[in-house]
Design a protein around this motif. Structure first.
Motif, PDB file in Angstrom:
ATOM      1  N   PRO A  44      32.015  38.788  52.896  1.00 31.53           N
ATOM      2  CA  PRO A  44      33.278  38.859  52.147  1.00 31.53           C
ATOM      3  C   PRO A  44      33.018  38.639  50.652  1.00 31.53           C
ATOM      4  CG  PRO A  44      33.350  37.112  53.823  1.00 31.53           C
ATOM      5  CD  PRO A  44      31.992  37.714  53.885  1.00 31.53           C
ATOM      6  N   TYR A  45      33.796  39.330  49.823  1.00 29.71           N
ATOM      7  CA  TYR A  45      33.570  39.246  48.383  1.00 29.71           C
ATOM      8  C   TYR A  45      33.698  37.822  47.877  1.00 29.71           C
ATOM      9  CZ  TYR A  45      33.298  40.629  43.562  1.00 29.71           C
ATOM     10  OH  TYR A  45      32.875  40.775  42.282  1.00 29.71           O
ATOM     11  N   LEU A  46      34.587  37.041  48.485  1.00 28.75           N
ATOM     12  CA  LEU A  46      34.883  35.682  48.048  1.00 28.75           C
ATOM     13  C   LEU A  46      33.629  34.818  47.894  1.00 28.75           C
ATOM     14  CD1 LEU A  46      37.297  33.861  47.360  1.00 28.75           C
ATOM     15  CD2 LEU A  46      37.295  33.110  49.738  1.00 28.75           C
ATOM     16  N   VAL A  47      32.572  35.185  48.645  1.00 29.12           N
ATOM     17  CA  VAL A  47      31.311  34.454  48.541  1.00 29.12           C
ATOM     18  C   VAL A  47      30.858  34.366  47.080  1.00 29.12           C
ATOM     19  CG1 VAL A  47      28.839  34.655  49.043  1.00 29.12           C
ATOM     20  CG2 VAL A  47      30.515  35.024  50.847  1.00 29.12           C
ATOM     21  N   HIS A  48      31.056  35.475  46.355  1.00 28.52           N
ATOM     22  CA  HIS A  48      30.567  35.542  44.986  1.00 28.52           C
ATOM     23  C   HIS A  48      31.307  34.595  44.031  1.00 28.52           C
ATOM     24  CE1 HIS A  48      29.143  37.053  41.172  1.00 28.52           C
ATOM     25  NE2 HIS A  48      30.330  37.529  40.878  1.00 28.52           N
ATOM     26  N   PRO A  49      32.653  34.693  43.924  1.00 29.67           N
ATOM     27  CA  PRO A  49      33.334  33.740  43.036  1.00 29.67           C
ATOM     28  C   PRO A  49      33.079  32.286  43.424  1.00 29.67           C
ATOM     29  CG  PRO A  49      34.928  35.242  44.083  1.00 29.67           C
ATOM     30  CD  PRO A  49      33.567  35.728  44.432  1.00 29.67           C
ATOM     31  N   LEU A  71      38.174  32.770  39.457  1.00 28.83           N
ATOM     32  CA  LEU A  71      39.078  33.886  39.144  1.00 28.83           C
ATOM     33  C   LEU A  71      38.405  34.991  38.343  1.00 28.83           C
ATOM     34  CD1 LEU A  71      42.118  31.694  38.055  1.00 28.83           C
ATOM     35  CD2 LEU A  71      41.979  33.062  40.150  1.00 28.83           C
ATOM     36  N   HIS A  72      37.108  34.845  38.039  1.00 30.87           N
ATOM     37  CA  HIS A  72      36.522  35.683  36.989  1.00 30.87           C
ATOM     38  C   HIS A  72      36.539  37.188  37.291  1.00 30.87           C
ATOM     39  CE1 HIS A  72      32.784  35.656  39.373  1.00 30.87           C
ATOM     40  NE2 HIS A  72      32.453  36.742  38.683  1.00 30.87           N
ATOM     41  N   ASP A  73      36.560  37.556  38.559  1.00 32.61           N
ATOM     42  CA  ASP A  73      36.528  38.991  38.879  1.00 32.61           C
ATOM     43  C   ASP A  73      37.881  39.542  39.311  1.00 32.61           C
ATOM     44  OD1 ASP A  73      34.011  39.921  38.269  1.00 32.61           O
ATOM     45  OD2 ASP A  73      33.132  39.198  40.154  1.00 32.61           O
ATOM     46  N   VAL A  74      38.893  38.683  39.305  1.00 35.18           N
ATOM     47  CA  VAL A  74      40.182  39.092  39.853  1.00 35.18           C
ATOM     48  C   VAL A  74      40.808  40.235  39.044  1.00 35.18           C
ATOM     49  CG1 VAL A  74      42.560  38.323  40.092  1.00 35.18           C
ATOM     50  CG2 VAL A  74      40.736  37.005  41.132  1.00 35.18           C
ATOM     51  N   ALA A 138      26.511  32.307  34.569  1.00 35.74           N
ATOM     52  CA  ALA A 138      26.524  31.866  35.967  1.00 35.74           C
ATOM     53  C   ALA A 138      26.774  33.064  36.883  1.00 35.74           C
ATOM     54  CB  ALA A 138      27.604  30.813  36.167  1.00 35.74           C
ATOM     55  N   ASP A 139      27.699  33.918  36.466  1.00 33.88           N
ATOM     56  CA  ASP A 139      28.028  35.137  37.213  1.00 33.88           C
ATOM     57  C   ASP A 139      26.776  36.005  37.356  1.00 33.88           C
ATOM     58  OD1 ASP A 139      29.446  37.338  38.258  1.00 33.88           O
ATOM     59  OD2 ASP A 139      29.871  38.107  36.244  1.00 33.88           O
ATOM     60  N   ARG A 140      26.093  36.191  36.228  1.00 34.09           N
ATOM     61  CA  ARG A 140      24.902  37.034  36.237  1.00 34.09           C
ATOM     62  C   ARG A 140      23.800  36.421  37.110  1.00 34.09           C
ATOM     63  NH1 ARG A 140      22.998  41.816  33.999  1.00 34.09           N
ATOM     64  NH2 ARG A 140      25.241  42.116  34.055  1.00 34.09           N
ATOM     65  N   HIS A 142      24.117  34.521  39.742  1.00 35.47           N
ATOM     66  CA  HIS A 142      24.363  34.734  41.174  1.00 35.47           C
ATOM     67  C   HIS A 142      24.115  36.191  41.565  1.00 35.47           C
ATOM     68  CE1 HIS A 142      26.877  35.279  44.899  1.00 35.47           C
ATOM     69  NE2 HIS A 142      25.962  34.380  45.259  1.00 35.47           N
ATOM     70  N   ASN A 143      24.526  37.118  40.699  1.00 35.74           N
ATOM     71  CA  ASN A 143      24.276  38.532  41.013  1.00 35.74           C
ATOM     72  C   ASN A 143      22.780  38.831  41.077  1.00 35.74           C
ATOM     73  OD1 ASN A 143      26.919  39.366  41.320  1.00 35.74           O
ATOM     74  ND2 ASN A 143      27.192  39.734  39.125  1.00 35.74           N
ATOM     75  N   MET A 144      22.006  38.220  40.191  1.00 32.77           N
ATOM     76  CA  MET A 144      20.563  38.434  40.192  1.00 32.77           C
ATOM     77  C   MET A 144      19.924  37.839  41.448  1.00 32.77           C
ATOM     78  SD  MET A 144      19.626  40.146  37.426  1.00 32.77           S
ATOM     79  CE  MET A 144      17.876  39.907  37.596  1.00 32.77           C
TER      80      MET A 144
HETATM   81 MN    MN Z   1      31.224  38.504  39.106  1.00 34.82          MN
END
Ligand code: MN
Length: 739
Positions: A44-49, A71-74, A138-140, A142-144
């Motif tokens: 689920p996408y929620l894992v990321h936020p 909320l960063h991707d909402v 922080a976002d980057r 986790h994506n990395m």
């Molecule tokens: Mn993101």
């Protein structure tokens, strides 16, 4: 999946008064709107936020930051808009989410539009709150960390962007730990083969290296104890692969040649003195490598990094690096500005806007040098130098509606923007929208503006634009266009002048102009290639139509038809003046009998509206208009052919001209003040005033005033005459410098 309650616990540890309810609401909101979305992994996408919020909580940031992380991707990825965020979560979180969404837009640009340098500057230019950058990092991160499900090309693209943009920003913010992880992850995804090869080599040597490290740490501990130097911790590590790889590439080395594959770090208590004591113990124990010692405590690096670095050679020729720093320095080195910020906050006890503002300033100081330089390790003097320049960045970064970054010099307007897209767009530009709102073309662009250019086919650049552009590209194009236009106008004028002249000779102009061959021959006689060039030359006033006719008709026929020999005729008499102007010459003067003619005011006498004037066809300048009383006119009268009648056009705009007046006075004090007062009393601007004493003991005052017309000038002169002590007031018609 990380649980929200774990995150909340972490936040509460560091911020006992945190708004837990806010974080819970952010979580529920995010869960609700990302519902049904999945990541590349299928989770689920929620894992990321959640993971991003967790990283932020780990960094010990506040409730606002953690909620923003949730909320960063909402806004970017769901139908929720900023107004909704504002309604539920207030201004602060909205501003942060907005910043993050904008940065996301930059990252989503097609690759060819991603100029690394520009994008980095753009990101920095748009920062209004340091938390935006930290959350973005922080976002980057986790994506990395979770890239394995993406296609290799996408992995490579994101990794390159991380190396180009986000790792340098982390470095600049002093966030060493985060930067290292970003770099190693990027390296692995970007150059999988080389990563593998290098890690194989390092892995093969790892037992040997670790054994060496153990010996080294033991020795350090022993020696420090022996010498009674206190320390908190000794760390040791095999160096990171990315930094090894960079070193190998840069110095074209073989892995075996890399000096310091291993490194030790000694963390002392917060007494700086112990760092230097430790250093002396190290240098006593091993042989230091010359030139490798760096004192970042004495002069901290621009990202606030402090430590002592040295490289030494141990028994058996094993080289290694030693870093020495206090606990506080270590903390800042690992976590950078984030740590710095928390420290400030904890001192003030609570979140406080002024603290954030202060921190933002610090961050700006740290970030701005990055805009100018990609080289790290500049020394602090260079840094101060660059800082002075960079506090006023020279450039603005704007977007096309499609998101392409357009870099322009500060002061640039939509006109520059239009020309930098395409000269065609510039030439036909008639208006502009900034962020969706129509603005005047002279509006100065700001960082982050989305600019849309409105064009109208067949519309043309205006000469005024030259005053509103900052790029040479736009300026060149506008000038080019004006020159082209001027030539077209000159050809048209030349045609009319020639027509008029031929009428006098009773020759059909139509026939003449249609006789391409014959006309071209005349042009060639003037050294011009085409008939058109000859017409332009007539229009510019370089060539007299009468002479052209003489050449065309031949001497005999010319003499026979010449009206001069029959009757005296002057140009333009009896023909009604057409009061129209092209905006090319002086638009307040019209030439009787001919329209669209270029006129300029003579510099020598600078005629003023209302004064009697006369025109003279000058070589290359069109018609030059003189004051009838100008002493130069006498000389011009020799060439009667070239004299044309001109008049003042009825002009709505009240133009202003500078006129020089010469005032002769008695030699007494206060004359200049008396005169300037008299002038300002009738609300007239003074451009310049100079006073001196003549050899006849008279005061000579030269004053430049701005007047609208002759009537205005007369008023000025009369009021000067009334000043006691004034002997004479005179308008200067011929400046002395002009011969
Ligand atoms: Mn993101």
């Amino acid at each position: 999946m990380i649980r929200i309650e774990d995150i909340i616990e972490k936040v509460q540890e560091n911020h006992p008064n945190a708004d837990v309810d806010l974080i819970r609401r952010a979580y529920l909101f995010s869960a609700l709107h990302h519902k049904g979305q999945t990541r590349a992994s299928g989770e689920p996408y929620l894992v990321h936020p959640l993971a991003v919020a967790d990283i932020i909580a780990e960094m010990r940031l506040d409730d606002i930051s953690v909620s923003t992380g949730l909320l960063h991707d909402v806004v970017e990825d769901t139908l929720v808009d900023l107004d909704t965020i504002k309604k539920y979560f207030g201004e602060k979180i909205t501003a942060l989410v907005d910043g993050l969404t904008k940065i996301a837009h930059i990252s989503n640009l097609p690759k060819e539009q991603q100029q690394a340098e520009n994008v980095r500057k753009m990101v920095l230019a748009m920062i209004t709150d340091v938390r935006v950058v930290i959350i973005k990092l922080a976002d980057r991160l986790h994506n990395m960390r979770t890239m394995e499900f993406l296609k290799p090309e996408k992995r490579a693209r994101i990794s390159q962007e991380t190396l180009d943009i986000y790792a340098p920003i982390a470095h600049r913010l002093g966030m060493g730990k985060l930067r290292s992880e970003l770099e190693d992850l990027s390296f692995r995804n970007l150059h999988p083969q080389e990563y593998k090869r290098l890690s194989k080599v390092v892995e093969a040597r790892r037992p040997e290296l670790e054994a060496a490290l153990e010996r080294i740490t033991d020795t350090i501990r022993e020696k420090l104890n022996e010498n009674g130097v206190p320390f908190v911790e000794i760390q040791s590590r095999v160096k990171r692969l990315y930094s090894l790889w960079k070193k190998i590439k840069k110095r074209k080395l073989a892995i075996e040649e890399v000096y310091d594959l291993i490194a030790a770090r000694i963390i002392t208590n917060n007494d700086k003195k112990n760092c230097y004591l430790t250093l002396s113990v190290i240098h006593d124990t091993w042989t230091p490598v010359p030139e490798r010692f760096k004192d970042w405590i004495g002069s901290p690096r621009d990202n606030l990094y402090q430590a002592l670095h040295t490289s030494v050679v141990g028994r058996g020729g094993q080289a290694f690096e030693v870093q020495i720093r206090t606990q506080e320095m270590h903390y800042v080195a690992e976590e950078g500005v984030a740590a710095h910020w928390r420290y400030k906050q904890s001192q003030l006890g609570n979140e406080d806007d002024s603290t954030i503002e202060e921190l933002r300033k610090t961050v700006e100081l740290l970030l701005l040098p990055l805009v100018e330089t990609t080289e790290e390790n500049q020394d602090s003097e260079d840094f101060i130098e660059s800082l002075k320049l960079d506090l006023y960045p020279k450039d603005v970064y704007t977007f096309t509606p499609l998101g392409k970054v357009i870099e322009l010099p500060r002061g640039a307007t939509p006109i520059d923007f239009a020309y930098s897209i395409h000269s065609e767009v510039g030439d036909t530009c008639t208006g502009a929208k900034i962020n969706g709102r129509i603005v005047p073309l002279r509006t100065k662009l700001q960082n982050g503006n989305v600019v849309e250019i409105l064009t109208t086919p067949n519309s043309k650049p205006s000469r005024d634009w030259l005053g509103h552009v900052a790029t040479s590209r736009a300026r060149t194009r506008i000038r080019h266009f004006i020159a082209k236009q001027q030539r077209a106008d000159s050809i048209e004028m030349g045609k009319r002048l020639l027509e008029k002249e031929s009428r006098k000779f009773g020759v059909s102009a139509k026939k003449l102009l249609n006789d391409e061959k014959g006309f071209k021959k005349v042009a060639n006689e003037y050294g011009l290639g085409r008939g058109e060039d000859l017409l332009a030359s007539i229009g510019y006033g370089k060539t007299l139509p009468r002479n052209v006719l003489a050449k065309y008709l031949g001497p005999e026929k010319f003499k026979k038809l010449d009206p001069e020999t029959r009757k005296d005729t002057r140009i333009g008499t009896g023909i009604k003046a057409v009061r129209k102007f092209m905006g090319l010459g002086d638009d307040s003067i019209v030439v009787k009998g001919v329209d669209n003619l270029l006129t300029t005011r003579a510099r020598c006498c600078n005629p003023l509206r209302g004064e009697e004037i006369i025109g003279y066809i000058s070589l290359g300048k069109g018609i030059v208009v003189h004051n009838k009383r100008c002493s130069n006119v006498k000389h011009l009268m020799v060439n009667k052919d070239r004299i044309v009648e001109v008049d003042w056009a009825r002009n709505e705009d009240r133009e202003v001209r500078s006129v020089i007046l010469f005032v002769t006075t008695e030699d007494r004090t206060g004359m200049l003040a008396g005169i300037t007062n008299a002038i300002s009393d009738i609300k007239t601007n003074i451009r310049d005033a100079k006073a001196r004493v003549s050899n006849r003991d008279e005061g000579l005052i030269e004053v430049t005033v701005e007047v609208h017309d002759k009537k205005h000038l007369d008023r000025v002169m009369n009021s000067i005459r009334k000043v006691p002590g004034v002997l004479e007031v005179e308008r200067v018609h011929t400046t002395k410098s002009k011969k």
